[in-house]
Every structure is written in structure tokens, then in C-alpha cells.
Design an enzyme around this catalytic site. Sequence first.
Site, PDB file in Angstrom:
ATOM      1  N   CYS A 241       0.819  -1.226   0.000  1.00 25.38           N
ATOM      2  CA  CYS A 241       0.000   0.000   0.000  1.00 25.38           C
ATOM      3  C   CYS A 241       0.848   1.270   0.000  1.00 25.38           C
ATOM      4  CB  CYS A 241      -0.952  -0.010   1.186  1.00 25.38           C
ATOM      5  SG  CYS A 241      -2.094  -1.391   1.074  1.00 25.38           S
TER       6      CYS A 241
ATOM      7  N   CYS B 120       0.550   2.299   6.252  1.00 23.46           N
ATOM      8  CA  CYS B 120       0.873   0.932   6.677  1.00 23.46           C
ATOM      9  C   CYS B 120       0.783   0.039   5.449  1.00 23.46           C
ATOM     10  CB  CYS B 120      -0.116   0.458   7.745  1.00 23.46           C
ATOM     11  SG  CYS B 120      -1.823   0.458   7.162  1.00 23.46           S
TER      12      CYS B 120
ATOM     13  N   HIS C 183      -9.376   3.061  -1.800  1.00 17.50           N
ATOM     14  CA  HIS C 183      -7.954   2.717  -1.656  1.00 17.50           C
ATOM     15  C   HIS C 183      -7.486   1.838  -2.820  1.00 17.50           C
ATOM     16  CE1 HIS C 183      -4.192   1.470  -0.084  1.00 17.50           C
ATOM     17  NE2 HIS C 183      -4.591   0.412   0.586  1.00 17.50           N
TER      18      HIS C 183
HETATM   19  C1  LIG Z   1     -14.636  -4.994   4.078  1.00 18.99           C
HETATM   20  C2  LIG Z   1     -14.983  -5.631   2.737  1.00 18.99           C
HETATM   21  C3  LIG Z   1     -14.866  -7.160   2.846  1.00 18.99           C
HETATM   22  C4  LIG Z   1     -16.422  -5.236   2.421  1.00 18.99           C
HETATM   23  O1  LIG Z   1     -16.731  -5.662   1.139  1.00 18.99           O
HETATM   24  P1  LIG Z   1     -18.228  -5.635   0.599  1.00 18.99           P
HETATM   25  O2  LIG Z   1     -19.067  -6.572   1.395  1.00 18.99           O
HETATM   26  O3  LIG Z   1     -18.164  -5.810  -0.871  1.00 18.99           O
HETATM   27  O4  LIG Z   1     -18.669  -4.157   0.957  1.00 18.99           O
HETATM   28  P2  LIG Z   1     -19.931  -3.357   0.511  1.00 18.99           P
HETATM   29  O5  LIG Z   1     -19.482  -2.048  -0.035  1.00 18.99           O
HETATM   30  O6  LIG Z   1     -20.843  -4.196  -0.349  1.00 18.99           O
HETATM   31  O7  LIG Z   1     -20.610  -3.043   1.859  1.00 18.99           O
HETATM   32  C5  LIG Z   1     -21.363  -4.025   2.588  1.00 18.99           C
HETATM   33  C6  LIG Z   1     -22.604  -3.332   3.116  1.00 18.99           C
HETATM   34  O8  LIG Z   1     -22.216  -2.300   3.990  1.00 18.99           O
HETATM   35  C7  LIG Z   1     -22.844  -1.090   3.610  1.00 18.99           C
HETATM   36  N1  LIG Z   1     -21.958   0.028   3.905  1.00 18.99           N
HETATM   37  C8  LIG Z   1     -20.623   0.117   3.614  1.00 18.99           C
HETATM   38  N2  LIG Z   1     -20.165   1.291   4.039  1.00 18.99           N
HETATM   39  C9  LIG Z   1     -21.199   1.952   4.612  1.00 18.99           C
HETATM   40  C10 LIG Z   1     -21.314   3.214   5.219  1.00 18.99           C
HETATM   41  N3  LIG Z   1     -20.286   4.049   5.335  1.00 18.99           N
HETATM   42  N4  LIG Z   1     -22.518   3.591   5.685  1.00 18.99           N
HETATM   43  C11 LIG Z   1     -23.581   2.756   5.571  1.00 18.99           C
HETATM   44  N5  LIG Z   1     -23.527   1.535   5.005  1.00 18.99           N
HETATM   45  C12 LIG Z   1     -22.329   1.145   4.525  1.00 18.99           C
HETATM   46  C13 LIG Z   1     -23.077  -1.248   2.111  1.00 18.99           C
HETATM   47  O9  LIG Z   1     -24.139  -0.430   1.660  1.00 18.99           O
HETATM   48  C14 LIG Z   1     -23.437  -2.693   2.011  1.00 18.99           C
HETATM   49  O10 LIG Z   1     -24.796  -2.838   2.356  1.00 18.99           O
HETATM   50  P3  LIG Z   1     -25.754  -3.845   1.559  1.00 18.99           P
HETATM   51  O11 LIG Z   1     -25.147  -5.207   1.794  1.00 18.99           O
HETATM   52  O12 LIG Z   1     -27.075  -3.630   2.191  1.00 18.99           O
HETATM   53  O13 LIG Z   1     -25.666  -3.426   0.129  1.00 18.99           O
HETATM   54  C15 LIG Z   1     -14.035  -5.135   1.608  1.00 18.99           C
HETATM   55  O14 LIG Z   1     -14.257  -3.779   1.373  1.00 18.99           O
HETATM   56  C16 LIG Z   1     -12.591  -5.357   1.988  1.00 18.99           C
HETATM   57  O15 LIG Z   1     -12.085  -6.472   1.863  1.00 18.99           O
HETATM   58  N6  LIG Z   1     -11.922  -4.294   2.464  1.00 18.99           N
HETATM   59  C17 LIG Z   1     -10.564  -4.380   2.965  1.00 18.99           C
HETATM   60  C18 LIG Z   1      -9.593  -4.238   1.844  1.00 18.99           C
HETATM   61  C19 LIG Z   1      -8.199  -4.462   2.343  1.00 18.99           C
HETATM   62  O16 LIG Z   1      -7.859  -5.455   2.963  1.00 18.99           O
HETATM   63  N7  LIG Z   1      -7.374  -3.509   2.071  1.00 18.99           N
HETATM   64  C20 LIG Z   1      -6.002  -3.578   2.445  1.00 18.99           C
HETATM   65  C21 LIG Z   1      -5.783  -2.505   3.378  1.00 18.99           C
HETATM   66  S1  LIG Z   1      -4.077  -2.385   3.732  1.00 18.99           S
END
Ligand SMILES: CC(C)(COP(=O)(O)OP(=O)(O)OC[C@H]1O[C@@H](n2cnc3c(N)ncnc32)[C@H](O)[C@@H]1OP(=O)(O)O)[C@@H](O)C(=O)NCCC(=O)NCCS
Length: 439
Positions: free
Chosen positions: A97, A421, A391
Site C-alpha cells: 500500500c 501501513c 484505496h
Molecule cells: C470490508 C470488505 C470485505 C467489504 O466488502 P463488501 O461486502 O463488498 O462491501 P460493501 O461495499 O458491499 O458493503 C457491505 C454493506 O455495507 C454497507 N456500507 C458500507 N459502508 C457503509 C457506510 N459508510 N454507511 C452505511 N452503510 C455502509 C453497504 O451499503 C453494504 O450494504 P448492503 O449489503 O445492504 O448493500 C471489503 O471492502 C474489503 O475487503 N476491504 C478491505 C480491503 C483491504 O484489505 N485492504 C487492504 C488494506 S491495507
Amino acid sequence: MPKNGASQGGRRAAIISGLRTPFVKAGGDFRHLSAVELGATVVNELVARTGISPSDYDAVVFGQVIPSPLVSLIAREVVLRSQLPRTVQAHTVARACATSIQATTDAADQITLGHADVVLAGGAESLSDAPIFASRPLAQALVDASRARSVVDKAKAFTSLSPRDLAPVPPALKEPTTGLTMGESAERMAQLNGISRAAQDEFAFRSHRRAAEAWRSGRFDSEVMHVAVPPRYERISSKDGIVREDTTLEALGQLRPVFDRKHGTVTAGNSSPLTDGAAALVLASEEKARALGLAPLGYVRAYAFAALDPSDQLLQGPAYAAPRALDRAGLRLQEMDLVDMHEAFAAQVLSNLQAFASRRFAEEKLGRGAPLGEVDPSRLNVNGGSIALGHPFAATGARMILQTLRELARRDGRHALLTVCAAGAIGAALVLDGPGVAA
Ligand SMILES: CC(C)(COP(=O)(O)OP(=O)(O)OC[C@H]1O[C@@H](n2cnc3c(N)ncnc32)[C@H](O)[C@@H]1OP(=O)(O)O)[C@@H](O)C(=O)NCCC(=O)NCCS
């Protein structure tokens, strides 16, 4: 004068300009664009807007975290698909990242060493176009079949496969040494550091609020380009697609934990999402900028990378890298007008802030007599961060540098600290000077 900083050679690396695409959810508006295409799109537009003659560019440093096996050197591929001359040399960087932080520090180093005068640095990520692999048995069968001489022998290569072997294998966001995903590691940090669900949701809420406000007030308008959306090119993507103007603490509080469904606190709402996008910066020596009549956005003053044992707190790298970068800059945390900490997860940011302020962490982990200090919330991620903005791994560092320097100028500030990080338990920290800071 910074000690061991990027400007140690006597030549300062100035950041002249920057640009990014909108950041959109993977599978969204950019699903038909590869990382190379996103990278070339932003580079072309940035070169056009910056106004430095393409023939003045000496090098390109560009990165991608999850590369396509079809493109072995994205940096050079970006050059070849842009208006830059084909003689511009390029190298690809990868530091998870922190990839475009690395691209920027490589560019700055080339400038301070006197090897280059103008360098373009950046990164692009398409998680819509992440490589999907065949299972080991299927891959082996395909190789055997390609070597077989007869149709019967070709067919035989596949006879021992089970239906399970036919399933595609996506790239894992797992840490090979711990077997934990980034999300599971963030969950572990929340538990170890006592970071509550409410604190994480509040942090995520603020990220969205601030990013939405930055868009509303036009602060992002000139740092985000418009992209025509393929395949029909009838629509234009002009804004980040993830920022939620209408997020509430109640809505965030109702989301189910993702990485530890029973006892966890990390949700889709307080994590950075999987994102597509690209960002790039133009750097030049101070002398070259002056000769071309360009007003720098700011300067790379110092930087540091650090690492810890991945079985400790995987995403705590910033707490190790920041003190080193500040020492090299000859500055204290309290002198930073802005702090921008990459938001992989709210739990990770809050854990790092806790470590910054902890005497025990300073003594036991860093061997320092005093902690770095508390970060003033009014100076932290003031226009939102990766939770709200998204991101695209390799683009995030360049996005942060651009966003921070433009905000520093608006505040007439002098110094900013950026931290990221990264996988492998790495941390990156960069100290930037505003344009008014003398060498
Ligand atoms: C966390 C993660 C698994 C979520 O993936 P996802 O399930 O596809 O996420 P979504 O955007 O569909 O969100 C899931 C739900 O939360 C809701 N939601 C997400 N953010 C929201 C917010 N800020 N406010 C309200 N609702 C929210 C979405 O609307 C969705 O609702 P629904 O199921 O009713 O449609 C994915 O984003 C991920 O793997 N993130 C981490 C990435 C990572 O590891 N990065 C490395 C960092 S170093």
C-alpha cells in the site's frame, strides 16, 4: 537542513503538480479499464496540464500492487501509452500500500542525486482486473496437455482433475507468514489495543463527512480528472464513487462485522473498500522548476521506511516509521501543520495514534525515552482518507501527497507528515515542506 533527508545532496526535490482519477469501487465505472490504462490516462492528462515539455521528462517511476501477469513493467508500459517520448526510461516499484510513496521517494532520490531533473511518479490499481489463477492441478494439466502430441494424450492430461480443481483461484489479501487477511489483522489490533466499535465507526463517519465536505466545497475539483467510462464512453466519471454524503453513525453501527462475525468490530463501513483508480505526481529539481517558471506545491523533506515482525501488530508500521522520518527531517510531531495517515481500517489508524502517544510503546518498541505525541484531530486527515475516498492500493500514496500539499497551501502551512501501513508489516512515513519553506 534535514539530516539524512531526501534533500541531503544539496538539491531539493520539488513536487510540481499532481492528478488522480476518481476512485471508484472495484466492479464499478472502471471495470473495463486495466491498471495500465488507468495509469496512462492519468499520466497523459497530468503531462498536458503541467505544461512541462514531454521532452523534459527524464524518468517515470510507477507501481501496481497486484500486477497483471500480462504486463511485466507497468511503468514503461505507461510511458509507451502516453505522449511522453519513447526514450523516457522507467522502472516499476512495489511496496504494497506504500507503493506510490516509494515511487515518489525514488523520484526524489534521482533528483537529489543529480541523475534526473524531471520525474513522473505514481501508481494505478484495478481490483476489477485482478488476475484470477487456475488451481495447481489444473495449471499442471494445461501444461501437460500443451506438451502432449496426440489429441488422446491431451485429453488424458485432464482425467485426474476433480470438479474442485476447476474453480478459479482469486488473489489472496492474506499475509503469507501469518495466514491472516488484512481485515483479520486489523481486527486483532482492535482487540489488542482496546479500540471499540464505536470509536472505529466514529472515525469512519468523520472520514466520510470530511471527504464529502471537501467535494462540496470544490477542494478536489482540480486534483481529480474526468474519465469517460468505457465501453460506450457516453458517461463521465468525475467524482469519487465511495464517499457517502448521507452516512450516519446509526447506519454504520448496524453493519455486521466482516472478519470476525461473532465478536468482531471491523465492518465494511470502517474499512477501506476494494477500489480502482490511479494517481500521479510530477517532481523536479528546485533549479529546474525555477528555470521553467513553475511554482512547486511543496518539497520532499525526509522519509523513512520501517518494518516489524508480522506476527506482532501487522499494520503498526507507521508508528515505527514516523519517528525516523521526523528525526531525519529535524522536526517534531508538534511542528506538523497536517498529519495524513492512510486509513486501511479505522482500527489501524486508531491503534497507530495510540502508539504515537504511548510512552510504553516508545520505550519498549522504539527504545526512545519519550513518545512521539498526540495528533491534534483538527490536523488529521482533514479532507477524509481511504475509508471514504477508497484505496486503489498503488495510487493511495500519490493521492495523499497531492491532497496534503494542496491543503497545506490553503492553510499557509509549513510541514506535513504522511504515513502508510503496508502488507509485510511495513510502514512508510514522509515529511513534506510547504512551498514557503526555504531549503
Ligand atoms: C470490508 C470488505 C470485505 C467489504 O466488502 P463488501 O461486502 O463488498 O462491501 P460493501 O461495499 O458491499 O458493503 C457491505 C454493506 O455495507 C454497507 N456500507 C458500507 N459502508 C457503509 C457506510 N459508510 N454507511 C452505511 N452503510 C455502509 C453497504 O451499503 C453494504 O450494504 P448492503 O449489503 O445492504 O448493500 C471489503 O471492502 C474489503 O475487503 N476491504 C478491505 C480491503 C483491504 O484489505 N485492504 C487492504 C488494506 S491495507
